[in-house]
Enzyme design. Structure first.
Site, PDB file in Angstrom:
ATOM      1  N   SER A 147       0.577  -0.860   0.003  1.00 14.85           N
ATOM      2  CA  SER A 147       0.182  -0.192  -0.382  1.00 14.85           C
ATOM      3  C   SER A 147       0.592   1.399  -0.291  1.00 14.85           C
ATOM      4  O   SER A 147       1.621   1.130   0.418  1.00 14.85           O
ATOM      5  CB  SER A 147      -1.004   0.493   1.045  1.00 14.85           C
ATOM      6  OG  SER A 147      -1.666   1.072   1.395  1.00 14.85           O
ATOM      7  N   TYR A 207      -1.950  -0.607  10.408  1.00 10.18           N
ATOM      8  CA  TYR A 207      -2.174  -0.453   9.066  1.00 10.18           C
ATOM      9  C   TYR A 207      -0.368  -0.639   8.148  1.00 10.18           C
ATOM     10  O   TYR A 207      -0.224  -1.111   7.311  1.00 10.18           O
ATOM     11  CB  TYR A 207      -3.128  -0.101   8.187  1.00 10.18           C
ATOM     12  CG  TYR A 207      -3.046  -0.123   6.983  1.00 10.18           C
ATOM     13  CD1 TYR A 207      -4.017  -1.437   6.408  1.00 10.18           C
ATOM     14  CD2 TYR A 207      -2.776   0.795   6.234  1.00 10.18           C
ATOM     15  CE1 TYR A 207      -4.091  -2.004   5.021  1.00 10.18           C
ATOM     16  CE2 TYR A 207      -3.056   0.538   4.723  1.00 10.18           C
ATOM     17  CZ  TYR A 207      -3.837  -0.359   3.958  1.00 10.18           C
ATOM     18  OH  TYR A 207      -3.816  -1.099   2.752  1.00 10.18           O
TER      19      TYR A 207
END
Length: 264
Positions: free
Chosen positions: A142, A155
């Site tokens: 990501s 995350y």
């Protein structure tokens, strides 16, 4: 990645979003498919659509990759199916909330999915790919591996792991025909945002990519031989400069004595 015959691509998190688009594109490239996700109904619908549209063989494996027993079923398939040529490690989740107000069990499940499952599946598939002398592993990281925010501690940590895991594996396989790519999407219009703690509707349209564009860009990066593909980065030299700066630190990261500023 060229069109192939009688080879299989495995896509995790295949029931929607990036995984579904990867499945469609890989089928178009001539791959048979093994689709892995928790949602059996959506998997079957996707498989049926791909079979009827392309004529490819599509198997469905319903599995929750945070469950050790279900994960082991997928690992066994990766170890034993000699037709497997590609693994798309796409399955993942997002939680973007302050840690002080968070559920530790939910974050444990996130780490299990984003880190543990991806690692175990990669370990399971690699011996077969290397023995057969070809193959590709794509790990979906990501942009938040690089863009670290106050609510992204876990995350961003998991996606930073995916990036560095992939980069280390690329070094390990440097003399191997097996290729490994890290893909760093920014915000993409998928249902990963549902329950994440962030409302995608609050994002400006100009920073949100649609799914088809994201997967087409990721595959273009793979075809171009990019080890790291940052989907919306206009100039790849910016990433190369970032990596060059990181490498410049390496000679001084481990020395016999502390830096002068720490020696009173």
């Amino acid at each position: 990645m060229t069109t192939t015959q009688n080879k299989t691509a495995v896509v995790t998190g295949a029931s929607a979003g990036l995984g579904s688009a990867y499945a469609q594109r890989l089928a178009d490239r001539g791959y048979d498919l093994i689709l892995v996700a928790r949602n059996a109904a959506r998997l079957e619908a996707l498989a049926s659509d791909i079979r009827s549209r392309t004529g490819r063989v599509v198997d469905v494996v319903t599995a929750d990759l945070t469950d050790a027993a279900q994960l082991s079923v997928v690992e066994e398939r990766l170890r034993t199916d000699e037709s497997i040529e590609v693994l798309i490690n796409n399955a993942g989740g997002a939680l973007l909330t302050p840690l002080a107000a968070s559920d530790a069990a939910a974050y444990e499940a996130l780490v299990n999915l984003n880190v543990t499952a991806l690692t175990r599946l990669t370990i399971a598939v690699l011996p077969g790919l290397t023995a057969r002398g070809s193959g590709t592993v794509v790990n979906i990281s990501s942009a938040m591996a690089l863009n670290i925010l106050p609510v992204s501690a876990v995350y961003s940590g998991t996606k930073s792991y995916v990036l560095t895991f992939t980069q280390a594996l690329q070094q390990e396989l440097a003399e191997s025909p097996v290729r490994v790519q890290a893909v760093l999407p920014g915000a993409v219009r998928t249902d990963i945002w549902d329950g994440s703690g962030v409302d995608l509707a609050t994002f400006p349209d100009e920073i949100v990519m649609n799914v088809d564009d994201a997967v087409d860009a990721a595959l273009a990066g793979l075809d171009a031989g990019e080890p790291v593909t940052i989907l919306s980065l206009p100039d790849i030299s910016d990433w190369e400069s970032f990596e060059k700066a990181r490498q410049a630190l390496v000679p001084n990261l481990s020395l016999r004595v502390p830096a002068d500023r720490y020696r009173g």
